[in-house]
Write a protein that holds these residues in place. Structure first.
Motif, mmCIF file in Angstrom:
data_model
loop_
_atom_site.group_PDB
_atom_site.id
_atom_site.type_symbol
_atom_site.label_atom_id
_atom_site.label_comp_id
_atom_site.label_asym_id
_atom_site.label_seq_id
_atom_site.Cartn_x
_atom_site.Cartn_y
_atom_site.Cartn_z
ATOM 1 N N UNK A 249 0.838 -1.212 0.000
ATOM 2 C CA UNK A 249 0.000 0.000 0.000
ATOM 3 C C UNK A 249 0.869 1.256 0.000
ATOM 4 N N UNK A 250 1.949 1.214 0.785
ATOM 5 C CA UNK A 250 2.862 2.366 0.833
ATOM 6 C C UNK A 250 3.512 2.595 -0.526
ATOM 7 N N UNK A 251 3.926 1.501 -1.166
ATOM 8 C CA UNK A 251 4.556 1.614 -2.488
ATOM 9 C C UNK A 251 3.590 2.174 -3.510
ATOM 10 N N UNK A 252 2.328 1.753 -3.426
ATOM 11 C CA UNK A 252 1.327 2.231 -4.383
ATOM 12 C C UNK A 252 1.062 3.726 -4.214
ATOM 13 N N UNK A 253 1.396 4.247 -3.035
ATOM 14 C CA UNK A 253 1.220 5.678 -2.786
ATOM 15 C C UNK A 253 2.521 6.453 -3.013
ATOM 16 N N UNK A 254 3.491 5.783 -3.640
ATOM 17 C CA UNK A 254 4.706 6.479 -4.030
ATOM 18 C C UNK A 254 5.848 6.421 -3.041
ATOM 19 N N UNK A 255 5.800 5.509 -2.069
ATOM 20 C CA UNK A 255 6.886 5.415 -1.090
ATOM 21 C C UNK A 255 8.034 4.604 -1.702
ATOM 22 N N UNK A 256 9.140 5.280 -1.988
ATOM 23 C CA UNK A 256 10.246 4.665 -2.723
ATOM 24 C C UNK A 256 10.906 3.528 -1.957
ATOM 25 N N UNK A 257 11.143 3.722 -0.660
ATOM 26 C CA UNK A 257 11.826 2.678 0.097
ATOM 27 C C UNK A 257 10.949 1.439 0.244
ATOM 28 N N UNK A 258 9.657 1.634 0.391
ATOM 29 C CA UNK A 258 8.748 0.479 0.463
ATOM 30 C C UNK A 258 8.832 -0.332 -0.830
ATOM 31 N N UNK A 259 8.844 0.371 -1.968
ATOM 32 C CA UNK A 259 8.958 -0.324 -3.259
ATOM 33 C C UNK A 259 10.288 -1.060 -3.362
ATOM 34 N N UNK A 260 11.345 -0.414 -2.898
ATOM 35 C CA UNK A 260 12.669 -1.035 -2.947
ATOM 36 C C UNK A 260 12.724 -2.298 -2.096
ATOM 37 N N UNK A 261 12.170 -2.220 -0.877
ATOM 38 C CA UNK A 261 12.196 -3.387 0.001
ATOM 39 C C UNK A 261 11.363 -4.538 -0.570
ATOM 40 N N UNK A 262 10.231 -4.218 -1.149
ATOM 41 C CA UNK A 262 9.400 -5.257 -1.778
ATOM 42 C C UNK A 262 10.151 -5.914 -2.934
ATOM 43 N N UNK A 263 10.810 -5.100 -3.741
ATOM 44 C CA UNK A 263 11.577 -5.635 -4.863
ATOM 45 C C UNK A 263 12.659 -6.579 -4.373
ATOM 46 N N UNK A 264 13.352 -6.189 -3.308
ATOM 47 C CA UNK A 264 14.417 -7.017 -2.753
ATOM 48 C C UNK A 264 13.871 -8.355 -2.262
#
Length: 363
Positions: free
Chosen positions: A62-77
């Motif tokens: 949800x955080x990544x979908x709202x533009x949170x870069x670190x959340x997206x990075x951690x999910x990718x990892x």
């Protein structure tokens, strides 16, 4: 779930997994992030630390979908490593791309490495280069060095680009990147994509050596020994060999061991010879393992005594790595002490490795 994977998952959410380097100043800050997205990230992070992975991942998404870069990075990892979630390269790329669009520095590196791997489905070397070039253009020397190496690669329809590789290598070297300086020196030494210049190579090896690049020390030793690009000076060569050896250069350790053994440019010093050869052998040099075994097997000019226990130990280590000569010598030693089964085992392996004397022994 295994404890090791749980621990890795925690590391990942702390931003420590799969990163080339991390600098808070270069990443997207919380102040640039929507407050709700930041709160979702903090809550998701905390839940994962408490081993509540499903809820934690949901909040990170949800955080990544709202533009949170670190959340997206951690999910990718997590998706790339297959921790907490099923390994999914497609989702890893998706979330890295989201982080890249928000300017998250380490996402550029991880995405480029993932896309440039021959083992990644639907890999894309051209896209990998584009991703890194964004921050290389901003003066990031790690990105410049990585981009230089990506330009050297070729993958599917993306050819290598040696000219651009050299361009970015120069940028990184001029900015003080030790490994780039070493690579640039090597290109001048070998005349790769540039006219050979031992003097220029010497300059760049010196700069890399100042940053404790072990193989730069080793190459400076070779240049002083041969008088290539600098006046021949065996004393300085030995100094550089010693510093390279202490920094972990296996080549330097082996060369120095041989010099102290034979008294080449230095006084014969058997203890020093054994010290450096042992370092190289313990680092995995099968050549040094075999040499040590033979020195212990026969002794050396009354300076080193015969030691058959040590000889067999080193023959065995080299034999296990597939060195046919070591397998043959080990077979002979075992045969001499009436271990016919062990002798035949290693003798047959030596034959399989193409050892002619072993083939005659077991005709």
């Amino acid at each position: 779930m295994a404890n090791s994977k749980v621990g890795l998952a925690r590391l990942c959410v702390s931003g420590l997994l799969l990163c080339i380097s991390m600098s808070a100043a270069t990443q997207s800050s919380a102040s640039q992030t929507h407050p709700i997205a930041q709160q979702l990230f903090i809550q998701g992070d905390e839940l994962i630390k408490q081993d509540q992975f499903t809820r934690g991942i949901s909040l990170l998404e949800k955080a990544a979908s709202k533009g949170h870069a670190q959340a997206a990075f951690e999910l990718a990892s997590l998706y790339e490593a297959g921790l907490v979630v099923e390994e999914d390269t497609r989702l890893a790329i998706k979330y890295y791309e989201m982080a890249v669009r928000k300017g998250y520095r380490d996402a550029h590196f991880n995405l480029a490495l993932l896309l440039s791997s021959p083992f990644t489905p639907n890999n894309d070397l051209s896209r990998a280069r584009e991703v890194v070039e964004v921050i290389a253009d901003q003066g990031d020397i790690e990105a410049q060095f990585l981009l230089a190496n990506l330009m050297k690669k070729k993958l599917h329809d993306a050819p290598s680009k040696p000219g651009k590789a050299f361009y970015w290598l120069q940028h990184a070297a001029n900015s003080g990147h030790g490994k780039a300086q070493y690579q640039l020196a090597t290109e001048y030494m070998k005349g790769l994509h540039v006219s050979r210049s031992a003097k220029t190579a010497f300059k760049w090896f010196n700069r890399a050596a100042m940053q404790n690049v072990a193989e730069a020390h080793y190459n400076l030793a070779l240049m002083h020994e041969k008088g290539d690009g600098v006046a021949q000076d065996m004393a300085k060569a030995v100094e550089w060999y010693e510093s390279a050896a202490e920094l972990g250069s296996v080549n330097a350790q082996q060369n120095l061991g041989l010099k102290y053994l034979a008294g080449e440019g230095v006084e014969p010093m058997p203890r020093q010879a054994i010290k450096y050869l042992s370092k190289a052998a313990n680092s995995g040099s099968t050549e040094s393992q075999l040499l040590l075994a033979k020195v212990y097997q026969s002794g050396y000019q009354d300076l080193i005594k015969v030691d058959l226990i040590n000889a067999e130990t080193w023959f065995l280590r080299a034999a296990r790595k597939g060195v046919a000569e070591a397998q043959y010598e080990l077979a002979l030693m075992l045969r001499d002490r009436n271990d016919s089964e062990g002798a035949e085992l290693w003798g047959r392996r030596a034959i399989a490795g193409g050892h002619l004397a072993a083939a005659k022994l077991y005709q």
